[in-house]
Every structure is written in C-alpha cells, then in structure tokens.
Motif scaffolding. Structure first.
Motif, PDB file in Angstrom:
ATOM      1  N   PRO A 275       2.523  -0.074  -3.482  1.00 24.81           N
ATOM      2  CA  PRO A 275       1.633  -1.013  -2.806  1.00 24.81           C
ATOM      3  C   PRO A 275       1.620  -0.728  -1.305  1.00 24.81           C
ATOM      4  CG  PRO A 275       3.653  -2.105  -3.510  1.00 24.81           C
ATOM      5  CD  PRO A 275       3.667  -0.748  -4.118  1.00 24.81           C
ATOM      6  N   PRO A 276       0.558  -1.110  -0.607  1.00 24.14           N
ATOM      7  CA  PRO A 276       0.424  -0.742   0.807  1.00 24.14           C
ATOM      8  C   PRO A 276       1.447  -1.372   1.740  1.00 24.14           C
ATOM      9  CG  PRO A 276      -1.336  -2.234   0.144  1.00 24.14           C
ATOM     10  CD  PRO A 276      -0.630  -1.822  -1.109  1.00 24.14           C
ATOM     11  N   ASP A 277       2.218  -2.369   1.267  1.00 25.17           N
ATOM     12  CA  ASP A 277       3.224  -2.979   2.132  1.00 25.17           C
ATOM     13  C   ASP A 277       4.602  -2.329   1.975  1.00 25.17           C
ATOM     14  OD1 ASP A 277       3.646  -3.986  -0.400  1.00 25.17           O
ATOM     15  OD2 ASP A 277       3.386  -6.090   0.149  1.00 25.17           O
ATOM     16  N   ILE A 278       4.665  -1.194   1.255  1.00 16.31           N
ATOM     17  CA  ILE A 278       5.888  -0.392   1.163  1.00 16.31           C
ATOM     18  C   ILE A 278       5.503   1.065   1.408  1.00 16.31           C
ATOM     19  CG2 ILE A 278       7.826   0.373  -0.267  1.00 16.31           C
ATOM     20  CD1 ILE A 278       7.453  -2.122  -1.972  1.00 16.31           C
ATOM     21  N   ARG A 279       6.238   1.748   2.279  1.00 20.57           N
ATOM     22  CA  ARG A 279       5.971   3.151   2.540  1.00 20.57           C
ATOM     23  C   ARG A 279       7.265   3.947   2.646  1.00 20.57           C
ATOM     24  NH1 ARG A 279       2.179   2.724   0.438  1.00 20.57           N
ATOM     25  NH2 ARG A 279      -0.004   2.995   1.028  1.00 20.57           N
ATOM     26  N   ILE A 280       7.270   5.144   2.046  1.00 19.81           N
ATOM     27  CA  ILE A 280       8.365   6.092   2.215  1.00 19.81           C
ATOM     28  C   ILE A 280       8.048   6.894   3.469  1.00 19.81           C
ATOM     29  CG2 ILE A 280       9.753   7.902   1.148  1.00 19.81           C
ATOM     30  CD1 ILE A 280       9.643   5.179  -0.376  1.00 19.81           C
ATOM     31  N   MET A 281       8.756   6.612   4.547  1.00 21.69           N
ATOM     32  CA  MET A 281       8.448   7.237   5.832  1.00 21.69           C
ATOM     33  C   MET A 281       9.030   8.637   5.946  1.00 21.69           C
ATOM     34  SD  MET A 281       6.639   4.827   6.965  1.00 21.69           S
ATOM     35  CE  MET A 281       6.266   5.559   8.566  1.00 21.69           C
ATOM     36  N   LYS A 282      10.128   8.871   5.219  1.00 22.11           N
ATOM     37  CA  LYS A 282      10.761  10.182   5.256  1.00 22.11           C
ATOM     38  C   LYS A 282      11.488  10.413   3.947  1.00 22.11           C
ATOM     39  CE  LYS A 282      13.728  13.055   8.230  1.00 22.11           C
ATOM     40  NZ  LYS A 282      14.581  13.057   9.466  1.00 22.11           N
ATOM     41  N   LEU A 283      11.398  11.634   3.436  1.00 21.25           N
ATOM     42  CA  LEU A 283      12.097  12.014   2.209  1.00 21.25           C
ATOM     43  C   LEU A 283      12.762  13.363   2.446  1.00 21.25           C
ATOM     44  CD1 LEU A 283      12.608  11.340  -0.830  1.00 21.25           C
ATOM     45  CD2 LEU A 283      10.585  12.719  -1.335  1.00 21.25           C
ATOM     46  N   GLN A 284      14.045  13.454   2.153  1.00 23.33           N
ATOM     47  CA  GLN A 284      14.756  14.697   2.397  1.00 23.33           C
ATOM     48  C   GLN A 284      15.842  14.914   1.353  1.00 23.33           C
ATOM     49  OE1 GLN A 284      16.403  12.359   6.105  1.00 23.33           O
ATOM     50  NE2 GLN A 284      17.315  14.395   6.105  1.00 23.33           N
ATOM     51  N   LYS A 285      16.167  16.180   1.117  1.00 27.29           N
ATOM     52  CA  LYS A 285      17.271  16.523   0.235  1.00 27.29           C
ATOM     53  C   LYS A 285      18.577  16.376   1.005  1.00 27.29           C
ATOM     54  CE  LYS A 285      14.566  19.849  -2.428  1.00 27.29           C
ATOM     55  NZ  LYS A 285      14.387  21.292  -2.761  1.00 27.29           N
ATOM     56  N   VAL A 286      19.604  15.867   0.322  1.00 30.54           N
ATOM     57  CA  VAL A 286      20.913  15.689   0.951  1.00 30.54           C
ATOM     58  C   VAL A 286      21.985  16.204   0.006  1.00 30.54           C
ATOM     59  CG1 VAL A 286      20.287  13.748   2.452  1.00 30.54           C
ATOM     60  CG2 VAL A 286      20.991  13.308   0.087  1.00 30.54           C
ATOM     61  N   SER A 287      23.201  16.302   0.508  1.00 33.54           N
ATOM     62  CA  SER A 287      24.304  16.788  -0.314  1.00 33.54           C
ATOM     63  C   SER A 287      24.656  15.766  -1.391  1.00 33.54           C
ATOM     64  CB  SER A 287      25.528  17.068   0.548  1.00 33.54           C
ATOM     65  OG  SER A 287      25.977  15.883   1.173  1.00 33.54           O
ATOM     66  N   ALA A 288      25.307  16.237  -2.431  1.00 33.89           N
ATOM     67  CA  ALA A 288      25.619  15.390  -3.584  1.00 33.89           C
ATOM     68  C   ALA A 288      26.587  14.272  -3.253  1.00 33.89           C
ATOM     69  CB  ALA A 288      26.176  16.248  -4.720  1.00 33.89           C
ATOM     70  N   ASP A 289      27.334  14.391  -2.148  1.00 39.88           N
ATOM     71  CA  ASP A 289      28.291  13.344  -1.795  1.00 39.88           C
ATOM     72  C   ASP A 289      27.727  12.325  -0.798  1.00 39.88           C
ATOM     73  OD1 ASP A 289      28.171  14.982   0.403  1.00 39.88           O
ATOM     74  OD2 ASP A 289      30.335  15.251   0.620  1.00 39.88           O
TER      75      ASP A 289
ATOM     76  N   ARG B 111      19.989  15.333  -4.975  1.00 42.94           N
ATOM     77  CA  ARG B 111      20.056  13.995  -4.398  1.00 42.94           C
ATOM     78  C   ARG B 111      19.056  13.908  -3.249  1.00 42.94           C
ATOM     79  NH1 ARG B 111      25.467  10.593  -4.092  1.00 42.94           N
ATOM     80  NH2 ARG B 111      24.896  10.668  -6.303  1.00 42.94           N
ATOM     81  N   TYR B 112      18.299  12.831  -3.225  1.00 44.86           N
ATOM     82  CA  TYR B 112      17.257  12.639  -2.227  1.00 44.86           C
ATOM     83  C   TYR B 112      17.528  11.380  -1.417  1.00 44.86           C
ATOM     84  CZ  TYR B 112      14.649  16.094  -4.930  1.00 44.86           C
ATOM     85  OH  TYR B 112      14.260  17.233  -5.577  1.00 44.86           O
ATOM     86  N   LYS B 113      17.276  11.461  -0.124  1.00 47.82           N
ATOM     87  CA  LYS B 113      17.428  10.341   0.798  1.00 47.82           C
ATOM     88  C   LYS B 113      16.046   9.886   1.253  1.00 47.82           C
ATOM     89  CE  LYS B 113      19.077   9.380   5.521  1.00 47.82           C
ATOM     90  NZ  LYS B 113      19.667  10.015   6.729  1.00 47.82           N
ATOM     91  N   MET B 114      15.799   8.593   1.148  1.00 45.91           N
ATOM     92  CA  MET B 114      14.520   8.019   1.572  1.00 45.91           C
ATOM     93  C   MET B 114      14.726   7.093   2.765  1.00 45.91           C
ATOM     94  SD  MET B 114      12.695   6.855  -2.007  1.00 45.91           S
ATOM     95  CE  MET B 114      14.057   5.802  -2.496  1.00 45.91           C
ATOM     96  N   THR B 115      13.847   7.204   3.742  1.00 46.33           N
ATOM     97  CA  THR B 115      13.750   6.199   4.804  1.00 46.33           C
ATOM     98  C   THR B 115      12.509   5.372   4.510  1.00 46.33           C
ATOM     99  OG1 THR B 115      14.796   7.688   6.395  1.00 46.33           O
ATOM    100  CG2 THR B 115      13.612   5.789   7.285  1.00 46.33           C
ATOM    101  N   ILE B 116      12.705   4.061   4.390  1.00 44.12           N
ATOM    102  CA  ILE B 116      11.661   3.195   3.833  1.00 44.12           C
ATOM    103  C   ILE B 116      11.294   2.097   4.830  1.00 44.12           C
ATOM    104  CG2 ILE B 116      11.058   1.735   1.858  1.00 44.12           C
ATOM    105  CD1 ILE B 116      13.677   3.048   0.552  1.00 44.12           C
ATOM    106  N   ALA B 117      10.006   1.870   4.969  1.00 44.03           N
ATOM    107  CA  ALA B 117       9.507   0.738   5.759  1.00 44.03           C
ATOM    108  C   ALA B 117       8.783  -0.212   4.810  1.00 44.03           C
ATOM    109  CB  ALA B 117       8.561   1.220   6.856  1.00 44.03           C
TER     110      ALA B 117
ATOM    111  N   GLN C 172       6.779  12.744  -1.835  1.00 43.02           N
ATOM    112  CA  GLN C 172       6.545  11.677  -0.859  1.00 43.02           C
ATOM    113  C   GLN C 172       5.104  11.177  -0.933  1.00 43.02           C
ATOM    114  OE1 GLN C 172       7.472  12.695   3.206  1.00 43.02           O
ATOM    115  NE2 GLN C 172       7.010  10.657   3.974  1.00 43.02           N
ATOM    116  N   ASN C 173       4.164  12.106  -0.981  1.00 41.82           N
ATOM    117  CA  ASN C 173       2.754  11.708  -1.071  1.00 41.82           C
ATOM    118  C   ASN C 173       2.468  10.968  -2.364  1.00 41.82           C
ATOM    119  OD1 ASN C 173       2.262  12.888   1.379  1.00 41.82           O
ATOM    120  ND2 ASN C 173       1.312  14.744   0.555  1.00 41.82           N
TER     121      ASN C 173
END
Length: 245
Positions: free
Chosen positions: A83-97, A2-8, A75-76
């Motif tokens: 598109p340039p108006d959406i960016r994944i600022m952070k990507l990390q693995k998280v627990s399944a719950d 499971r992956y968590k994204m922080t998106i701008a 992430q890269n």
C-alpha cells in the motif's frame, strides 16, 4: 541469503508494527507482499515495534530467502505491491549473522509538535497540535537532565512489565523550533521502554507550558515511579527516525 530492509511508513491506519490477530499491521502487510512476490511464507524480524498510529522513516528489518533475487527487482516489486503508506526505502544483502534487533547499537526517535493557532492540513496526521506558547529554553533545560543512564520507570506506561528492568541510557535529547512554529524533540539512546519517548514528549510539553519546572526532571528520575503528572503524548507526532548498527 539474508536481506536488510529500511522501511518508511505512515502509521495512521495501522494497529502498530507487530502482527496482531484481526488487526492491520505494518509487519503483516510486508510479509503478505513478500509471500506474493516469492511464493514463500517469510517471517521478517524488526529492530523494534512501534505502537498504533506511530510512524517511521527508518525502521529496519531483516528476512531470509533461500533463492537469489536481484535487489532492484525485489525492491521495486515490493513497493509496487505494498500500500502507498508503506515503502521499502533501501534493500541490501547482509551477512548471515546480522540481526535487525540484536545488532542495533542505538535508535533515534523524533516527536513533532505544531506550536501555533492552526496545523497546516498536510501535516495534520504527523503533528501534535499545541496552541499554548511553549518555553523552549525551559524544555531544553529539562531535556539535558534526561541525558545519561537513569531509571526511567516514571517515563514508561507499564514499568512492572519491562523485561530487563527500567534503567536505560539516553545519549541525546534536543529540541529545536522553526520560525513557523514546528517544534521537534529528538531522543536518541541505546534502548527504550514502552511508550518512553511519548512520555518524555508529554513531560517536556508540560515544562514548556509552565505546568512543570525543569528541576522536576530530577524528582521524577529519583522516585522512579509512574505518576499522572507525566502524560503520554499522542502517537501521531512520533517517528522512529533512524537505527544505528
């Protein structure tokens, strides 16, 4: 995994976050790119939807992927294809719950107003323009009366369709002004109603312009009914700023 994204994202050219038939949305763009990158159809789950024209600095979403990929490479790859108006600022693995929506404990929104004769061109898509002089002290008085657990039915654009009722807890409403006239309304709480922050911004703008008084806050909270005295501010000034877990 499971992956968590922080998106701008810049919401100007989107019909909002959530997928809608025939519309360009942020969620659809990210899911399409994930499919191109992984070869799999992947559904992402968000912390909360944003409306058409609303921006985000810290939207959060999660998704599941059955095979491992290096975080930096994924992430890269996502940012290269998005598109340039959406960016994944952070990507990390998280627990399944972990769940982007159900594990969130609070959200912070910020509404930006340019209070001056002309909006700088580079900010024209991200500021509501208000030429009238605003009484910031009066706005702060009204803002403090919004803090706490209240029935915010007067501050939602669709009170009859709110699942779970219209009582919400707002933990902070603050207002700041810079020397050049940039006014920022910060609203933080455990949950929000449909267009609630934009309604709070519209109300506080009327207080700042002298059309309503800070004491009117109590009246609107007590009556718990939507009224045309509270306008919904335009979406361009609103940012989903941060989600806390």
């Amino acid at each position: 995994m499971r992956y968590k994204m922080t998106i701008a994202y810049d919401g100007t050219d989107y019909a909002g976050w959530q997928i809608q038939p025939g519309e360009r949305t942020v969620q659809a763009e990210i899911e399409n790119v994930l499919e191109r990158l992984t070869g799999r159809k992947i559904r992402i789950h968000h912390s909360g939807r944003t409306d058409a024209g609303v921006h985000a600095k810290g939207q959060v979403a999660h998704f599941d992927l059955s095979r491992r990929m290096e975080l930096w490479r994924m992430q890269n790859g996502l940012n290269a294809l998005l598109p340039p108006d959406i960016r994944i600022m952070k990507l990390q693995k998280v627990s399944a719950d972990f769940h982007a929506r159900f594990n969130a404990v609070s959200k912070e929104y910020r509404y930006f107003i340019w209070n001056g004769p002309a909006v700088p061109p580079e900010l024209r898509l991200y500021r509501l323009h208000e030429r009238r002089k605003l009484n910031i002290a009066a706005m702060k008085q009204a803002a403090q009366l919004l803090v706490g657990e209240h029935d915010f039915a007067a501050f939602t654009a669709n009170p009859k369709r709110e699942i779970g009722g219209t009582v919400k807890t707002v933990t902070q409403v603050s207002i700041s002004r810079s020397r050049d006239g940039d006014v920022v309304i910060r609203v933080k709480g455990t949950g929000f109603l449909y267009k609630m922050v934009r309604s709070i911004a519209g109300f506080l703008l009327r207080v700042g312009a002298g059309e309503l008084q800070p004491e009117d806050t109590k009246r609107f909270l007590a009556v718990a009914t939507r009224t045309n005295e509270i306008p919904t501010a335009k979406p361009l000034g609103l940012f989903l700023w941060k989600v806390d877990y």
